[in-house]
Design an enzyme around this catalytic site. Structure first.
Site, PDB file in Angstrom:
ATOM      1  N   ARG A 165     -23.958 -18.481  54.618  1.00 28.04           N
ATOM      2  CA  ARG A 165     -23.103 -19.623  54.974  1.00 28.04           C
ATOM      3  C   ARG A 165     -23.880 -20.942  54.828  1.00 28.04           C
ATOM      4  O   ARG A 165     -23.731 -21.866  55.628  1.00 28.04           O
ATOM      5  CB  ARG A 165     -22.584 -19.520  56.417  1.00 28.04           C
ATOM      6  CG  ARG A 165     -21.822 -18.289  56.728  1.00 28.04           C
ATOM      7  CD  ARG A 165     -20.472 -18.229  56.024  1.00 28.04           C
ATOM      8  NE  ARG A 165     -19.831 -16.979  56.349  1.00 28.04           N
ATOM      9  CZ  ARG A 165     -20.029 -15.841  55.675  1.00 28.04           C
ATOM     10  NH1 ARG A 165     -20.823 -15.817  54.616  1.00 28.04           N
ATOM     11  NH2 ARG A 165     -19.417 -14.737  56.033  1.00 28.04           N
ATOM     12  N   SER A 240     -14.541 -17.523  62.146  1.00 23.92           N
ATOM     13  CA  SER A 240     -15.705 -17.072  62.934  1.00 23.92           C
ATOM     14  C   SER A 240     -16.400 -18.276  63.533  1.00 23.92           C
ATOM     15  O   SER A 240     -16.802 -19.180  62.801  1.00 23.92           O
ATOM     16  CB  SER A 240     -16.693 -16.337  62.036  1.00 23.92           C
ATOM     17  OG  SER A 240     -16.030 -15.309  61.366  1.00 23.92           O
ATOM     18  N   GLU A 337     -21.223 -21.405  63.825  1.00 25.01           N
ATOM     19  CA  GLU A 337     -21.086 -21.520  62.369  1.00 25.01           C
ATOM     20  C   GLU A 337     -20.217 -22.739  62.040  1.00 25.01           C
ATOM     21  O   GLU A 337     -20.327 -23.341  60.979  1.00 25.01           O
ATOM     22  CB  GLU A 337     -20.419 -20.242  61.839  1.00 25.01           C
ATOM     23  CG  GLU A 337     -20.212 -20.240  60.349  1.00 25.01           C
ATOM     24  CD  GLU A 337     -19.520 -18.977  59.846  1.00 25.01           C
ATOM     25  OE1 GLU A 337     -19.789 -17.886  60.369  1.00 25.01           O
ATOM     26  OE2 GLU A 337     -18.708 -19.106  58.920  1.00 25.01           O
TER      27      GLU A 337
HETATM   28  C1  LIG Z   1      -8.756 -17.945  60.068  1.00 25.01           C
HETATM   29  C2  LIG Z   1     -10.027 -18.301  59.355  1.00 25.01           C
HETATM   30  C3  LIG Z   1     -10.755 -17.314  58.707  1.00 25.01           C
HETATM   31  C4  LIG Z   1     -11.943 -17.621  58.041  1.00 25.01           C
HETATM   32  N1  LIG Z   1     -12.627 -16.627  57.396  1.00 25.01           N
HETATM   33  C5  LIG Z   1     -13.772 -16.913  56.732  1.00 25.01           C
HETATM   34  C6  LIG Z   1     -14.489 -15.888  56.035  1.00 25.01           C
HETATM   35  O1  LIG Z   1     -14.092 -14.733  55.993  1.00 25.01           O
HETATM   36  N2  LIG Z   1     -15.635 -16.228  55.410  1.00 25.01           N
HETATM   37  C7  LIG Z   1     -16.109 -17.502  55.410  1.00 25.01           C
HETATM   38  O2  LIG Z   1     -17.158 -17.752  54.800  1.00 25.01           O
HETATM   39  N3  LIG Z   1     -15.445 -18.488  56.059  1.00 25.01           N
HETATM   40  C8  LIG Z   1     -14.304 -18.231  56.716  1.00 25.01           C
HETATM   41  N4  LIG Z   1     -13.637 -19.224  57.390  1.00 25.01           N
HETATM   42  C9  LIG Z   1     -14.226 -20.572  57.448  1.00 25.01           C
HETATM   43  C10 LIG Z   1     -13.718 -21.535  56.358  1.00 25.01           C
HETATM   44  O3  LIG Z   1     -12.524 -21.088  55.835  1.00 25.01           O
HETATM   45  C11 LIG Z   1     -14.733 -21.713  55.242  1.00 25.01           C
HETATM   46  O4  LIG Z   1     -15.944 -22.206  55.743  1.00 25.01           O
HETATM   47  C12 LIG Z   1     -14.213 -22.668  54.156  1.00 25.01           C
HETATM   48  O5  LIG Z   1     -15.065 -22.670  53.042  1.00 25.01           O
HETATM   49  C13 LIG Z   1     -14.067 -24.096  54.641  1.00 25.01           C
HETATM   50  O6  LIG Z   1     -13.359 -24.781  53.656  1.00 25.01           O
HETATM   51  P1  LIG Z   1     -12.613 -26.133  53.937  1.00 25.01           P
HETATM   52  O7  LIG Z   1     -12.100 -26.623  52.633  1.00 25.01           O
HETATM   53  O8  LIG Z   1     -11.624 -25.953  55.006  1.00 25.01           O
HETATM   54  O9  LIG Z   1     -13.825 -27.060  54.393  1.00 25.01           O
HETATM   55  P2  LIG Z   1     -13.951 -27.974  55.694  1.00 25.01           P
HETATM   56  O10 LIG Z   1     -13.872 -27.119  56.893  1.00 25.01           O
HETATM   57  O11 LIG Z   1     -13.048 -29.136  55.596  1.00 25.01           O
HETATM   58  O12 LIG Z   1     -15.449 -28.479  55.511  1.00 25.01           O
HETATM   59  C14 LIG Z   1     -16.526 -27.588  55.589  1.00 25.01           C
HETATM   60  C15 LIG Z   1     -17.792 -28.324  55.140  1.00 25.01           C
HETATM   61  O13 LIG Z   1     -17.711 -28.624  53.761  1.00 25.01           O
HETATM   62  C16 LIG Z   1     -17.799 -30.042  53.541  1.00 25.01           C
HETATM   63  N5  LIG Z   1     -16.890 -30.348  52.425  1.00 25.01           N
HETATM   64  C17 LIG Z   1     -15.614 -29.958  52.289  1.00 25.01           C
HETATM   65  N6  LIG Z   1     -15.146 -30.335  51.081  1.00 25.01           N
HETATM   66  C18 LIG Z   1     -16.141 -31.004  50.462  1.00 25.01           C
HETATM   67  C19 LIG Z   1     -16.284 -31.647  49.186  1.00 25.01           C
HETATM   68  N7  LIG Z   1     -15.315 -31.666  48.274  1.00 25.01           N
HETATM   69  N8  LIG Z   1     -17.463 -32.244  48.914  1.00 25.01           N
HETATM   70  C20 LIG Z   1     -18.468 -32.239  49.805  1.00 25.01           C
HETATM   71  N9  LIG Z   1     -18.393 -31.640  51.009  1.00 25.01           N
HETATM   72  C21 LIG Z   1     -17.249 -31.025  51.327  1.00 25.01           C
HETATM   73  C22 LIG Z   1     -17.431 -30.672  54.850  1.00 25.01           C
HETATM   74  O14 LIG Z   1     -18.026 -31.938  55.001  1.00 25.01           O
HETATM   75  C23 LIG Z   1     -17.994 -29.663  55.833  1.00 25.01           C
HETATM   76  O15 LIG Z   1     -19.378 -29.859  55.976  1.00 25.01           O
HETATM   77  C24 LIG Z   1     -12.432 -18.948  58.039  1.00 25.01           C
HETATM   78  C25 LIG Z   1     -11.696 -19.948  58.684  1.00 25.01           C
HETATM   79  C26 LIG Z   1     -10.495 -19.633  59.335  1.00 25.01           C
HETATM   80  C27 LIG Z   1      -9.716 -20.721  60.006  1.00 25.01           C
END
Ligand SMILES: Cc1cc2nc3c(=O)[nH]c(=O)nc-3n(C[C@H](O)[C@H](O)[C@H](O)COP(=O)(O)OP(=O)(O)OC[C@H]3O[C@@H](n4cnc5c(N)ncnc54)[C@H](O)[C@@H]3O)c2cc1C
Length: 597
Positions: A165, A240, A337
């Site tokens: 991660r 998580s 996380e």
């Molecule tokens: C129900 C649920 C289940 C999940 N299951 C998993 C799983 O199985 N495995 C897993 O790894 N994660 C899981 N996650 C966590 C999450 O989905 C991941 O971490 C995902 O990659 C976050 O993506 P996001 O676009 O929502 O990013 P955000 O939450 O908006 O941002 C996450 C980080 O990325 C940065 N960021 C986002 N976009 C950009 C960009 N374009 N440029 C630069 N920085 C950026 C943000 O500043 C922040 O630091 C889960 C979440 C939920 C709610």
């Protein structure tokens, strides 16, 4: 032209469903629009946070800066050979849409990552992973906008330095510098699933009576996820909440032999294993526990959900309670996380006393016998909370009591000003917070050498089991970073001894100073909050007196200043309060001070 919206409600850009606003918000659809945005006043004069689908974020308060979101779309194949298809996707594409695109074309690699919320851009920042596969296994190149040079840069898979991660985009001074524009992936046209080695996927072949297709794997993964995890459209969460802790094998054995023979553990390198955080939380009795509107999800205790009307603080309180209970039961410290987002700094004053504290032993003066609780001064120290971190400045000899008073759940790192006993006497009491990991300590080389002598039992090749474990980070007089948070050491003179104060954003903590050079004073310009030492009225060779502290405050002109390291001769709190000018106050133990960052 891209519009910058003021006071924008961004709740729908997050999956927690906790109401939150951004002071400024903008969404761009191309590099050109992003370039134009990066020249705007709102971009240049504010903290900027780039979000994706907000599925890994917990806003602790409204965001006082600019929130950016990418609407760069498009998924296409751009190269192909017998073994690999290269596809590129815009950062603003939903991750699930990208997975579906691959499945429709029978391209293997991401089927185990089906149904993960979020967008393509964040997959590279986070190195998303599930069921034995991580984004790093398929990412080829990450194309970014460099906010420092305002140019487009490309990073190869190796350059991204992916970890659990984790990626180089989250590291120290790089954090927040690059905005992902597009990600290119290496996929396999053979349509053979990448990995069936994990959990319930192991038995899929047997259950289907044939080798599964990637579509079948994705369906299986989606079904399992739906049965275990809350659907963001129905129940708010960030997935998580904690990382699975990686612990030394002897830790694992202690748990296993201590009546928990069923503790799940996975190999994670030489001498260490990864434990299941969900299992630890469950066994600590936290499943279904509620704090305000936040609740530990009953179907998967690794998830904290918004059970209705939760605030960011509710979630943080509950997360602290989980950390406490797991530590109580297993002596393991869980680390979140989820990205905690704030723009302020919370300073808890742990102690404001001089080297002997107030009351001073054996003294019957009016300060030492005062009934005013603000005249009970433990040895000087502060706890700084910002950017999801809890930083302790100086583990004083009273640290144990200070931590108990606060029900302190965890510390992420310790900054040391100097090695005099009243600032380091609590080092051994950091033991419970070291737990399964080495506590990061930031300190000068001379302080490090001193501590190695005085705490030699901690640094032996074969230390006594249970001693506190530290990771000493020797710093010099240059800014350094902890999880992307910039810390500026400020060298001040304590008599003839050079020591450090620290500046974090618009807050600075200076203790035990008797002189600050003009050069170092420049680092203390434009402060919101300054905490500074003021021993007493009578001059002292190694500490600012009250008058000297007042002169320094006038010189530095922070918005607010607080006096610390007050010995009993400094007088009572009420007396000091009546003498200080507007904007200056004597600090007191337990006081909470908020500063902008
Ligand atoms: C129900 C649920 C289940 C999940 N299951 C998993 C799983 O199985 N495995 C897993 O790894 N994660 C899981 N996650 C966590 C999450 O989905 C991941 O971490 C995902 O990659 C976050 O993506 P996001 O676009 O929502 O990013 P955000 O939450 O908006 O941002 C996450 C980080 O990325 C940065 N960021 C986002 N976009 C950009 C960009 N374009 N440029 C630069 N920085 C950026 C943000 O500043 C922040 O630091 C889960 C979440 C939920 C709610």
């Amino acid at each position: 032209m891209v519009e910058i919206i003021e006071n924008k409600d961004i709740t729908s850009f997050t999956t927690f469903g906790i109401p939150v606003k951004a002071r400024y918000f903008a969404e761009y659809s191309s590099e050109r629009e992003l370039l134009a945005l990066s020249r705007k006043e709102e971009f240049l004069n504010n903290e900027v946070l780039h979000i994706g689908g907000g599925s890994n974020l917990l806003f602790l308060e409204d965001f006082g800066g600019l929130v950016l979101h990418s609407a760069i779309k498009g998924i296409k194949e751009y190269r192909k050979d017998d073994e690999t298809v290269y596809a590129i996707a815009g950062a603003g594409e939903k991750w699930t849409d990208f997975v579906d695109w691959c499945l429709e074309r029978n391209l293997a690699g991401v089927e185990n990552l089906a149904h993960i919320p979020g967008e393509v851009g964040a997959s590279a920042i986070q190195n998303v992973g599930a069921y034995g596969v991580e984004a790093k296994d398929v990412i080829h190149v990450v194309e970014c906008f460099d906010t420092q040079t305002r140019k487009t840069v490309r990073f190869s898979n190796e350059e991204c330095r992916f970890g659990y991660r984790d990626s180089m985009f989250k590291k120290d001074d790089v954090r927040g510098r690059y905005y992902v524009l597009r990600v290119s992936f290496r996929l396999r046209p053979d349509g053979i699933p990448m990995s069936l080695d994990y959990g319930p996927l192991k038995s899929l072949k047997e259950r289907l009576g044939k080798y599964p297709t990637i579509q079948e794997v994705a369906r299986e993964v989606t079904n399992i996820r739906k049965s275990k995890l809350p659907e963001p459209s129905e129940t708010g969460s960030a997935g998580s909440f904690f990382k699975n802790p990686v612990v030394p094998v002897h830790f694992y054995k202690k748990i296993k032999n201590g009546g928990f023979g069923d503790v799940p553990a996975y190999p994670a390198g030489e001498g260490v294993v990864k434990l299941s955080a969900a299992w630890l939380i469950d066994k600590a009795g936290m499943k279904g526990v509620r704090f305000g509107g936040a609740m530990v999800y009953d179907r998967q205790p690794l998830v904290i959900v918004n059970a209705g009307g939760a605030s960011g603080r509710d979630v943080k309180e509950l997360s602290d309670e989980i950390i406490r209970r797991v530590r109580t039961k297993f002596y393991i410290t869980l680390k979140p996380e989820v990205n905690f987002i704030d723009t302020g700094i919370k300073i808890t004053v742990l102690g404001t006393g001089g080297s002997k504290g107030t009351p001073e032993l054996g003294c019957e003066c009016h300060v030492c016998t005062s009934d005013d609780i603000r005249d009970k001064r433990l040895r000087s120290s502060v706890l700084v909370e910002t950017a999801g971190l809890r930083l302790l400045i100086d583990p004083s000899p009273d640290f144990r009591q200070q931590a108990l008073n606060l029900r302190l759940a965890d510390i992420d790192a310790v900054l040391v000003t100097h090695s005099h006993y009243d600032h380091v006497g609590g080092f051994d009491d950091l033991r419970p917070f070291c737990g399964n990991e080495n506590m990061p300590i930031y300190l000068r080389a001379d302080v490090n050498a001193d501590l190695h002598r005085r705490l030699d039992y901690c640094f032996r090749e074969h230390p006594y089991p249970g001693v506190p474990t530290f990771k000493m980070n020797v710093i010099d007089n240059k800014p350094f970073y902890i999880n992307g948070l910039k810390i500026v050491p400020v060298e001040v003179m304590h008599g003839k001894l050079p020591i450090y104060g620290y500046r974090i954003g618009k807050f600075a903590y200076i203790t035990d100073a008797s002189h600050i050079s003009e050069e170092e004073k420049e680092k203390l310009e434009n402060l919101d909050v300054l905490i500074i030492n003021s021993l007493r009225d009578k001059p002292h060779f190694a500490h600012f007196s009250f008058d000297q502290a007042m002169d320094m405050i006038r010189d530095l002109s922070p918005n607010r200043a607080y006096l610390t390291h007050l010995c009993h001769e400094a007088g009572c709190h009420a007396e000091l309060e009546s003498r200080v000018p507007a904007g200056v106050s004597p600090a007191y133990d337990g006081q909470i001070i908020l500063s902008t960052r």
